[in-house]
Design a protein around this motif. Structure first.
Motif, PDB file in Angstrom:
ATOM      1  N   ASN A  67     -10.049  36.822  31.993  1.00 48.75           N
ATOM      2  CA  ASN A  67     -10.421  35.601  32.722  1.00 48.75           C
ATOM      3  C   ASN A  67     -11.466  34.760  31.993  1.00 48.75           C
ATOM      4  O   ASN A  67     -12.091  33.901  32.623  1.00 48.75           O
ATOM      5  CB  ASN A  67     -10.964  35.973  34.108  1.00 48.75           C
ATOM      6  CG  ASN A  67      -9.877  36.478  35.039  1.00 48.75           C
ATOM      7  OD1 ASN A  67      -8.804  35.890  35.131  1.00 48.75           O
ATOM      8  ND2 ASN A  67     -10.153  37.579  35.724  1.00 48.75           N
ATOM      9  N   TYR A  68     -11.669  34.993  30.704  1.00 48.14           N
ATOM     10  CA  TYR A  68     -12.737  34.273  30.002  1.00 48.14           C
ATOM     11  C   TYR A  68     -12.500  32.757  30.033  1.00 48.14           C
ATOM     12  O   TYR A  68     -13.432  31.983  30.249  1.00 48.14           O
ATOM     13  CB  TYR A  68     -12.847  34.754  28.554  1.00 48.14           C
ATOM     14  CG  TYR A  68     -14.011  34.145  27.811  1.00 48.14           C
ATOM     15  CD1 TYR A  68     -15.303  34.594  28.008  1.00 48.14           C
ATOM     16  CD2 TYR A  68     -13.815  33.082  26.924  1.00 48.14           C
ATOM     17  CE1 TYR A  68     -16.373  34.023  27.349  1.00 48.14           C
ATOM     18  CE2 TYR A  68     -14.884  32.508  26.254  1.00 48.14           C
ATOM     19  CZ  TYR A  68     -16.158  32.985  26.462  1.00 48.14           C
ATOM     20  OH  TYR A  68     -17.216  32.412  25.817  1.00 48.14           O
ATOM     21  N   LEU A  69     -11.261  32.328  29.805  1.00 50.23           N
ATOM     22  CA  LEU A  69     -10.969  30.893  29.840  1.00 50.23           C
ATOM     23  C   LEU A  69     -11.187  30.323  31.232  1.00 50.23           C
ATOM     24  O   LEU A  69     -11.645  29.174  31.372  1.00 50.23           O
ATOM     25  CB  LEU A  69      -9.533  30.642  29.379  1.00 50.23           C
ATOM     26  CG  LEU A  69      -9.259  30.853  27.885  1.00 50.23           C
ATOM     27  CD1 LEU A  69      -7.787  30.618  27.574  1.00 50.23           C
ATOM     28  CD2 LEU A  69     -10.126  29.933  27.038  1.00 50.23           C
ATOM     29  N   SER A  70     -10.904  31.108  32.270  1.00 50.68           N
ATOM     30  CA  SER A  70     -11.170  30.644  33.637  1.00 50.68           C
ATOM     31  C   SER A  70     -12.666  30.505  33.873  1.00 50.68           C
ATOM     32  O   SER A  70     -13.122  29.542  34.505  1.00 50.68           O
ATOM     33  CB  SER A  70     -10.570  31.618  34.653  1.00 50.68           C
ATOM     34  OG  SER A  70      -9.168  31.675  34.532  1.00 50.68           O
ATOM     35  N   TRP A  71     -13.445  31.461  33.372  1.00 45.60           N
ATOM     36  CA  TRP A  71     -14.898  31.372  33.502  1.00 45.60           C
ATOM     37  C   TRP A  71     -15.423  30.132  32.791  1.00 45.60           C
ATOM     38  O   TRP A  71     -16.287  29.424  33.318  1.00 45.60           O
ATOM     39  CB  TRP A  71     -15.561  32.618  32.922  1.00 45.60           C
ATOM     40  CG  TRP A  71     -15.121  33.901  33.540  1.00 45.60           C
ATOM     41  CD1 TRP A  71     -14.552  34.067  34.776  1.00 45.60           C
ATOM     42  CD2 TRP A  71     -15.208  35.208  32.956  1.00 45.60           C
ATOM     43  NE1 TRP A  71     -14.275  35.382  34.994  1.00 45.60           N
ATOM     44  CE2 TRP A  71     -14.674  36.117  33.898  1.00 45.60           C
ATOM     45  CE3 TRP A  71     -15.683  35.696  31.751  1.00 45.60           C
ATOM     46  CZ2 TRP A  71     -14.604  37.484  33.650  1.00 45.60           C
ATOM     47  CZ3 TRP A  71     -15.624  37.055  31.497  1.00 45.60           C
ATOM     48  CH2 TRP A  71     -15.083  37.937  32.445  1.00 45.60           C
ATOM     49  N   TYR A  72     -14.902  29.883  31.602  1.00 48.03           N
ATOM     50  CA  TYR A  72     -15.344  28.717  30.822  1.00 48.03           C
ATOM     51  C   TYR A  72     -14.986  27.435  31.571  1.00 48.03           C
ATOM     52  O   TYR A  72     -15.795  26.505  31.666  1.00 48.03           O
ATOM     53  CB  TYR A  72     -14.684  28.732  29.446  1.00 48.03           C
ATOM     54  CG  TYR A  72     -15.586  28.263  28.334  1.00 48.03           C
ATOM     55  CD1 TYR A  72     -16.146  29.163  27.442  1.00 48.03           C
ATOM     56  CD2 TYR A  72     -15.894  26.909  28.172  1.00 48.03           C
ATOM     57  CE1 TYR A  72     -16.977  28.745  26.414  1.00 48.03           C
ATOM     58  CE2 TYR A  72     -16.724  26.483  27.154  1.00 48.03           C
ATOM     59  CZ  TYR A  72     -17.261  27.403  26.274  1.00 48.03           C
ATOM     60  OH  TYR A  72     -18.102  26.977  25.268  1.00 48.03           O
ATOM     61  N   LYS A  73     -13.777  27.377  32.115  1.00 50.19           N
ATOM     62  CA  LYS A  73     -13.344  26.193  32.855  1.00 50.19           C
ATOM     63  C   LYS A  73     -14.227  25.980  34.083  1.00 50.19           C
ATOM     64  O   LYS A  73     -14.625  24.840  34.375  1.00 50.19           O
ATOM     65  CB  LYS A  73     -11.883  26.361  33.273  1.00 50.19           C
ATOM     66  CG  LYS A  73     -11.318  25.180  34.064  1.00 50.19           C
ATOM     67  CD  LYS A  73     -10.009  25.543  34.727  1.00 50.19           C
ATOM     68  CE  LYS A  73     -10.246  26.538  35.850  1.00 50.19           C
ATOM     69  NZ  LYS A  73      -9.011  26.854  36.606  1.00 50.19           N
ATOM     70  N   ASN A  74     -14.534  27.048  34.800  1.00 43.30           N
ATOM     71  CA  ASN A  74     -15.381  26.921  35.995  1.00 43.30           C
ATOM     72  C   ASN A  74     -16.767  26.394  35.641  1.00 43.30           C
ATOM     73  O   ASN A  74     -17.323  25.535  36.341  1.00 43.30           O
ATOM     74  CB  ASN A  74     -15.503  28.275  36.689  1.00 43.30           C
ATOM     75  CG  ASN A  74     -14.174  28.780  37.235  1.00 43.30           C
ATOM     76  OD1 ASN A  74     -13.267  27.986  37.487  1.00 43.30           O
ATOM     77  ND2 ASN A  74     -14.057  30.081  37.403  1.00 43.30           N
ATOM     78  N   SER A  75     -17.338  26.892  34.555  1.00 42.07           N
ATOM     79  CA  SER A  75     -18.663  26.418  34.135  1.00 42.07           C
ATOM     80  C   SER A  75     -18.623  24.960  33.706  1.00 42.07           C
ATOM     81  O   SER A  75     -19.552  24.191  33.997  1.00 42.07           O
ATOM     82  CB  SER A  75     -19.188  27.290  32.987  1.00 42.07           C
ATOM     83  OG  SER A  75     -19.506  28.590  33.434  1.00 42.07           O
TER      84      SER A  75
END
Length: 276
Positions: A67-75
């Motif tokens: 989920n790293y890309l999801s975390w980056y998108k959320n930030s």
């Protein structure tokens, strides 16, 4: 000779301070290219041998974490929404406290100072109850709304706007400008240094926020980067190499924002902080 020596030692001092500030970032970037075996054996050493460096850590952060890309998108979403909105609303509040005369003005400013003094941890429980009652848990609304107006930014903009020449206001009012037009078309361009300084500080605060996203965001896919990277650490294993590579990538947006606003940053801090 004494002036040259003084200039030399001044440059030397600045260079040493710059080295101390940049060395942790350099060590982080270097360690992010090292395998876990060397990190566990030698720690954050400065070994630059090519055979000791690898890109596997960066490949793993996108594959094993999931989920790293999801975390980056959320930030990124939080950064792009919270920072401009906080700049606008905080500057409007600070400008009103500096320019207008109304009943309760001193009380409101005193409350802003008191909120600055109170540790944010004390406010977490009532904020949690409020967000939960509004059914905003695990949503960007619950993450952003409680801190949409920053007391620090209000205080800073108030101090900066208090030092602006009142002749600008008087001339605009004589010309028949409405108050909102005065603020958006006349005062905002004058306050650009203050906006530049606070843009960097608020962006860093929103990007690095950990405690409140940890409380509000309840699913792994909705985590922001600080919470997501911390979740890679478990009681059974610690993926240092993945955490380091993930942390290294988080520096990029803040560096971009700083270089974009750097010409306003120092001017805004030095002028806005000393004017009453």
């Amino acid at each position: 000779m004494s002036r040259k020596a003084g200039k030399f030692f001044s440059y030397l001092f600045v260079a040493c301070m710059a080295f101390l500030a940049l060395f942790p970032i350099f060590a982080l970037l270097l360690a992010s290219f090292k395998p876990s075996t060397e990190l566990l054996q030698y720690g954050l050493n400065l070994n630059l041998q090519p055979d000791k460096l690898t890109l596997n850590n960066y490949i793993s952060i996108f594959t094993s974490s999931g989920n790293y890309l999801s975390w980056y998108k959320n930030s990124i979403i939080v950064l792009l929404i919270a920072t401009p909105c906080s700049l606008l609303l905080s500057s409007m509040v600070g400008y009103a406290l500096a320019v207008y005369q109304f009943r309760g003005k001193k009380v409101i400013f005193l409350l802003v100072i008191l909120i600055l003094i109170i540790p944010v941890e004390i406010l977490l429980l009532p904020l949690y109850q409020l967000i939960s009652s509004l059914s905003l848990m695990n949503s960007f609304g619950g993450l952003i709304l409680p801190f949409l107006v920053s007391p620090l930014a209000v205080f800073f903009f108030r101090q900066y706007a208090a030092g602006l020449p009142s002749a600008l206001l008087d001339a605009a009012r004589i010309d028949g400008c409405m108050e909102y037009r005065i603020f958006f078309q006349i005062m905002m361009p004058v306050m650009l240094p203050a906006y530049g300084a606070m843009a960097v500080l608020l962006a860093m605060n929103n990007w690095n926020s950990f405690i409140w996203p940890l409380i509000v965001m309840q699913s792994n896919a909705s985590f922001t980067l600080p919470v997501g990277i911390a979740s890679l650490n478990s009681p059974y294993s610690t993926n240092y190499e993945i955490m380091l590579s993930g942390s290294a990538l988080t520096v990029i947006p803040i560096v971009i924002i700083f270089f974009f606003f750097q010409k306003y940053f120092i001017a805004g801090l030095t002028s806005g902080s000393v004017k009453e």
